[in-house]
Write a protein that holds these residues in place. Structure first.
Motif, PDB file in Angstrom:
ATOM      1  N   VAL A 370       3.095  -7.663   3.737  1.00  0.00           N
ATOM      2  CA  VAL A 370       3.266  -6.413   2.624  1.00  0.00           C
ATOM      3  C   VAL A 370       4.034  -6.656   1.868  1.00  0.00           C
ATOM      4  N   PHE A 371       5.265  -7.134   2.392  1.00  0.00           N
ATOM      5  CA  PHE A 371       6.355  -7.741   0.524  1.00  0.00           C
ATOM      6  C   PHE A 371       6.411  -8.694   0.641  1.00  0.00           C
ATOM      7  N   ILE A 372       5.670  -9.539   1.084  1.00  0.00           N
ATOM      8  CA  ILE A 372       5.470 -11.595   0.246  1.00  0.00           C
ATOM      9  C   ILE A 372       4.013 -10.959  -0.587  1.00  0.00           C
ATOM     10  N   LEU A 373       3.018  -9.975   0.155  1.00  0.00           N
ATOM     11  CA  LEU A 373       1.803 -10.051  -1.330  1.00  0.00           C
ATOM     12  C   LEU A 373       2.294  -9.295  -2.552  1.00  0.00           C
ATOM     13  N   ARG A 374       3.875  -7.995  -2.817  1.00  0.00           N
ATOM     14  CA  ARG A 374       4.365  -8.139  -4.242  1.00  0.00           C
ATOM     15  C   ARG A 374       5.001  -8.918  -4.373  1.00  0.00           C
ATOM     16  N   SER A 375       4.964  -9.764  -4.246  1.00  0.00           N
ATOM     17  CA  SER A 375       5.781 -10.730  -4.436  1.00  0.00           C
ATOM     18  C   SER A 375       4.789 -12.005  -5.114  1.00  0.00           C
ATOM     19  N   TYR A 376       3.560 -11.455  -5.642  1.00  0.00           N
ATOM     20  CA  TYR A 376       2.159 -12.384  -5.867  1.00  0.00           C
ATOM     21  C   TYR A 376       1.813 -10.892  -6.438  1.00  0.00           C
ATOM     22  N   ARG A 377       2.611 -10.122  -7.060  1.00  0.00           N
ATOM     23  CA  ARG A 377       1.795  -8.902  -7.628  1.00  0.00           C
ATOM     24  C   ARG A 377       0.537  -8.135  -6.838  1.00  0.00           C
ATOM     25  N   VAL A 378       0.124  -8.827  -5.699  1.00  0.00           N
ATOM     26  CA  VAL A 378      -0.810  -8.337  -5.001  1.00  0.00           C
ATOM     27  C   VAL A 378      -0.566  -6.241  -4.501  1.00  0.00           C
ATOM     28  N   THR A 379      -0.856  -5.753  -4.593  1.00  0.00           N
ATOM     29  CA  THR A 379      -0.843  -4.172  -4.569  1.00  0.00           C
ATOM     30  C   THR A 379      -1.815  -3.286  -3.932  1.00  0.00           C
ATOM     31  N   LEU A 380      -3.002  -3.512  -5.001  1.00  0.00           N
ATOM     32  CA  LEU A 380      -3.826  -2.895  -4.354  1.00  0.00           C
ATOM     33  C   LEU A 380      -4.865  -3.096  -3.271  1.00  0.00           C
ATOM     34  N   ALA A 381      -4.932  -4.286  -3.224  1.00  0.00           N
ATOM     35  CA  ALA A 381      -5.974  -4.467  -1.510  1.00  0.00           C
ATOM     36  C   ALA A 381      -5.079  -3.595  -0.890  1.00  0.00           C
ATOM     37  N   PRO A 382      -4.247  -4.294  -0.405  1.00  0.00           N
ATOM     38  CA  PRO A 382      -2.624  -2.961   0.937  1.00  0.00           C
ATOM     39  C   PRO A 382      -3.058  -1.620   0.577  1.00  0.00           C
ATOM     40  N   LEU A 383      -3.477  -0.856  -0.649  1.00  0.00           N
ATOM     41  CA  LEU A 383      -3.281   0.556  -0.693  1.00  0.00           C
ATOM     42  C   LEU A 383      -4.664   0.855   0.363  1.00  0.00           C
ATOM     43  N   VAL A 384      -5.507  -0.178  -0.072  1.00  0.00           N
ATOM     44  CA  VAL A 384      -6.677   0.287   0.475  1.00  0.00           C
ATOM     45  C   VAL A 384      -7.539   0.383   1.275  1.00  0.00           C
ATOM     46  N   ALA A 385      -6.652  -0.873   2.318  1.00  0.00           N
ATOM     47  CA  ALA A 385      -6.345  -1.082   3.790  1.00  0.00           C
ATOM     48  C   ALA A 385      -6.163  -0.006   4.254  1.00  0.00           C
ATOM     49  N   TYR A 386      -4.308   0.381   3.570  1.00  0.00           N
ATOM     50  CA  TYR A 386      -3.410   1.347   4.015  1.00  0.00           C
ATOM     51  C   TYR A 386      -4.325   2.338   4.783  1.00  0.00           C
ATOM     52  N   SER A 387      -4.714   3.188   3.594  1.00  0.00           N
ATOM     53  CA  SER A 387      -5.570   4.505   2.652  1.00  0.00           C
ATOM     54  C   SER A 387      -7.349   4.372   4.544  1.00  0.00           C
ATOM     55  N   VAL A 388      -7.668   2.993   4.406  1.00  0.00           N
ATOM     56  CA  VAL A 388      -8.702   3.574   5.675  1.00  0.00           C
ATOM     57  C   VAL A 388      -8.324   3.141   6.659  1.00  0.00           C
ATOM     58  N   LEU A 389      -7.421   2.367   7.172  1.00  0.00           N
ATOM     59  CA  LEU A 389      -7.111   2.017   8.285  1.00  0.00           C
ATOM     60  C   LEU A 389      -5.745   3.260   9.252  1.00  0.00           C
ATOM     61  N   LEU A 390      -4.986   3.430   7.901  1.00  0.00           N
ATOM     62  CA  LEU A 390      -3.676   4.608   9.045  1.00  0.00           C
ATOM     63  C   LEU A 390      -4.696   6.059   9.051  1.00  0.00           C
ATOM     64  N   TRP A 391      -5.409   6.177   7.317  1.00  0.00           N
ATOM     65  CA  TRP A 391      -4.931   7.554   7.580  1.00  0.00           C
ATOM     66  C   TRP A 391      -6.670   7.711   8.467  1.00  0.00           C
ATOM     67  N   GLY A 392      -7.312   7.017   8.462  1.00  0.00           N
ATOM     68  CA  GLY A 392      -8.854   7.046   8.778  1.00  0.00           C
ATOM     69  C   GLY A 392      -8.650   6.977  10.396  1.00  0.00           C
ATOM     70  N   VAL A 393      -8.489   5.478  10.305  1.00  0.00           N
ATOM     71  CA  VAL A 393      -8.895   5.299  11.537  1.00  0.00           C
ATOM     72  C   VAL A 393      -7.051   6.096  12.764  1.00  0.00           C
ATOM     73  N   GLY A 394      -6.168   5.680  12.512  1.00  0.00           N
ATOM     74  CA  GLY A 394      -4.883   6.164  13.264  1.00  0.00           C
ATOM     75  C   GLY A 394      -4.817   7.711  13.420  1.00  0.00           C
ATOM     76  N   LEU A 395      -4.148   7.749  12.412  1.00  0.00           N
ATOM     77  CA  LEU A 395      -4.508   9.582  11.728  1.00  0.00           C
ATOM     78  C   LEU A 395      -5.082  10.338  12.538  1.00  0.00           C
ATOM     79  N   GLY A 396      -6.433   9.977  12.068  1.00  0.00           N
ATOM     80  CA  GLY A 396      -8.199  10.462  11.727  1.00  0.00           C
ATOM     81  C   GLY A 396      -8.287  10.917  13.092  1.00  0.00           C
ATOM     82  N   GLY A 397      -8.207   9.453  13.601  1.00  0.00           N
ATOM     83  CA  GLY A 397      -8.860   8.591  14.947  1.00  0.00           C
ATOM     84  C   GLY A 397      -7.924   9.675  16.289  1.00  0.00           C
ATOM     85  N   GLY A 398      -6.087   9.435  15.965  1.00  0.00           N
ATOM     86  CA  GLY A 398      -4.970  10.262  17.089  1.00  0.00           C
ATOM     87  C   GLY A 398      -6.131  11.564  16.900  1.00  0.00           C
TER      88      GLY A 398
END
Length: 447
Positions: A370-398
């Motif tokens: 994710v830090f390397i992606l910021r060097s290429y100004r890529v920030t939206l795709a990680p945000l979507v992936a974080y929201s779905v997986l960390l909130w949905g699978v991680g927190l919701g699944g837990g």
């Protein structure tokens, strides 16, 4: 100097400083654990709320690293100085919003069903930390500046010096003595307030006296808010800050949901989350160093050397994460006994630390990419992936695994349910992000 040596030296210096800062939390956890189980549980909940607020704004400020590193690589000193001054508006806005959040945590504590007997201590802890937040954010901006210049050594020395102040103050204020009443977990917060303001004072002195900062004329009169500059900050910083917010809330909300299982579960989770945070400092330091080098080479107009820096950082990260996960698994019992003398807390923590050994593999991988992606100004795709997986699978699944059950698996009623789900979510994230990075690198064209 080879790219590996440059990155390693930068990362090692950052790591020492980051570990010194993390030692604040370790010290507070140990002090609170020795003070009482109630204090440790209150620290678990209170620090979860504070970190949620603090790290979200840190994510915005840390996202300025690639922008400033590019300006440094392009030898645009005056522009870098103006950008640093404009970042002070971010510090002010973040401080104002953050203080309000810390002073009024009631809805969050009620929603997550934090036991009533803990809420008083939690509110007192957070109220005290409102005094530390502006200083903490200002020092983070100063730290990001030094990292972008590839000169993190001054920050590391300041952080080490502050640790030497933080530990005795936390012990003194928590247990009392020499005319100071015992304040428990609130005393740990007061120690943090004093330490962060000392750090800001030292940062100001360094900016005014060190030749390192002279080419950037940082102490020129601050300009009014500059729309294009702040808009550029927003394009890079807001998605990055939101990504960090999702990451942190998926982690810290665990503490709030686990709190309803009682003080033993909350205390064991606090031990595990503290170790997790310490371990993440290692790949985080490597990520900062790698991102700084990648952005420097992009600013210098050499994408080939930027790709070489990426390969170097990823190889070093792979070795690091496997080594530390193995060491953690082998030493989990000894680590649990360091944090607590309560046999029930220790027993639960040993099991959670076993899951943490797997959790770290995915956590380290995604953090570096994710830090390397910021060097290429890529920030939206990680945000979507974080929201779905960390909130949905991680927190919701837990939550489902802990309190409702999932398919053939009944409700565990254990903090382990959240760590299992979080481990799965990070493993998926570590599989999704590398193709996004590969695509960004292939499509990059110099401006």
């Amino acid at each position: 100097m080879s790219e590996l040596r440059t990155i390693a030296r930068h990362a090692g210096t950052v790591l020492v400083g980051q570990l010194a800062v993390m030692a604040y939390g370790i010290a507070d956890t140990i002090v609170a654990g020795r003070y009482s189980q109630q204090a440790l549980a209150a620290l678990s909940v209170g620090s979860a709320v504070y970190i949620t607020v603090f790290v979200a704004f840190i994510g915005v400020l840390q996202a300025l690293l690639p922008a400033w590193a590019e300006l440094h690589g392009a030898s645009a000193g005056a522009a870098l100085g103006r950008s640093v001054r404009q970042s002070l508006y971010l510090v002010g806005a973040g401080s104002a919003v953050g203080v309000v959040c810390l002073l009024f945590p009631g809805p969050l504590l009620t929603w997550t069903e934090v036991p009533e007997q803990l809420q008083g201590d939690v509110r007192a802890y957070l109220s005290m930390l409102t005094l530390a937040l502006p200083a903490a954010l200002a020092f983070r901006a100063f730290s990001t500046l030094n990292q972008s210049l590839g000169r993190p050594k001054l920050i590391t020395w300041l952080q080490l010096m502050s640790l030497a102040l933080k530990v005795p103050l936390s012990i003194w204020f928590a247990f009392g003595g020499l005319g100071v009443p015992a304040m428990g977990v609130q005393g740990c917060a007061l120690a943090s307030v004093l330490v962060f303001w000392v750090l800001v004072g030292m940062a100001i002195w360094l900016l005014r006296t060190q030749d390192l900062y002279t080419p950037y004329a940082i102490w020129k009169r601050i300009e009014p808010p500059h729309g294009p500059t702040l808009a550029d900050f927003a394009r890079l910083g807001i998605p990055s800050g939101l990504s960090v917010l999702v990451e942190v809330t998926s982690f810290t909300l665990m503490a709030l949901f686990i709190a309803r299982q009682g003080t033993t579960a909350a205390a064991a989770h606090q031990v595990t989350s503290n170790v997790a945070a310490v371990m993440f400092m290692m790949p985080l330091s490597l990520a900062i160093a790698t991102s700084a080098r990648v952005s420097y080479w992009l600013g210098a107009g050499d994408p080939k050397l930027a790709r070489h820096a990426i390969r170097t950082g990823l190889k070093a990260g792979a070795v690091m994460m496997v080594t530390y996960s193995t060491l953690l698994f082998l030493a989990r019992e000894r680590i649990a006994h360091i944090y607590s003398t309560d046999p029930e807390v220790v027993a639960v923590a040993i099991g959670l630390l076993g899951w943490l050994a797997l959790f770290h593999l995915g956590d380290a991988t995604q953090g570096l990419i994710v830090f390397i992606l910021r060097s290429y100004r890529v920030t939206l795709a990680p945000l979507v992936a974080y929201s779905v997986l960390l909130w949905g699978v991680g927190l919701g699944g837990g939550f489902l695994l802990a309190y409702r059950g999932i398919g053939p698996w009944p409700a565990m009623q254990s903090p382990a349910a959240f760590w299992i789900a979080a481990t799965v979510s990070l493993a998926l994230l570590a599989l999704i992000l590398p193709p996004i990075l590969w695509r960004a690198v292939r499509r990059y064209r110099p401006a």
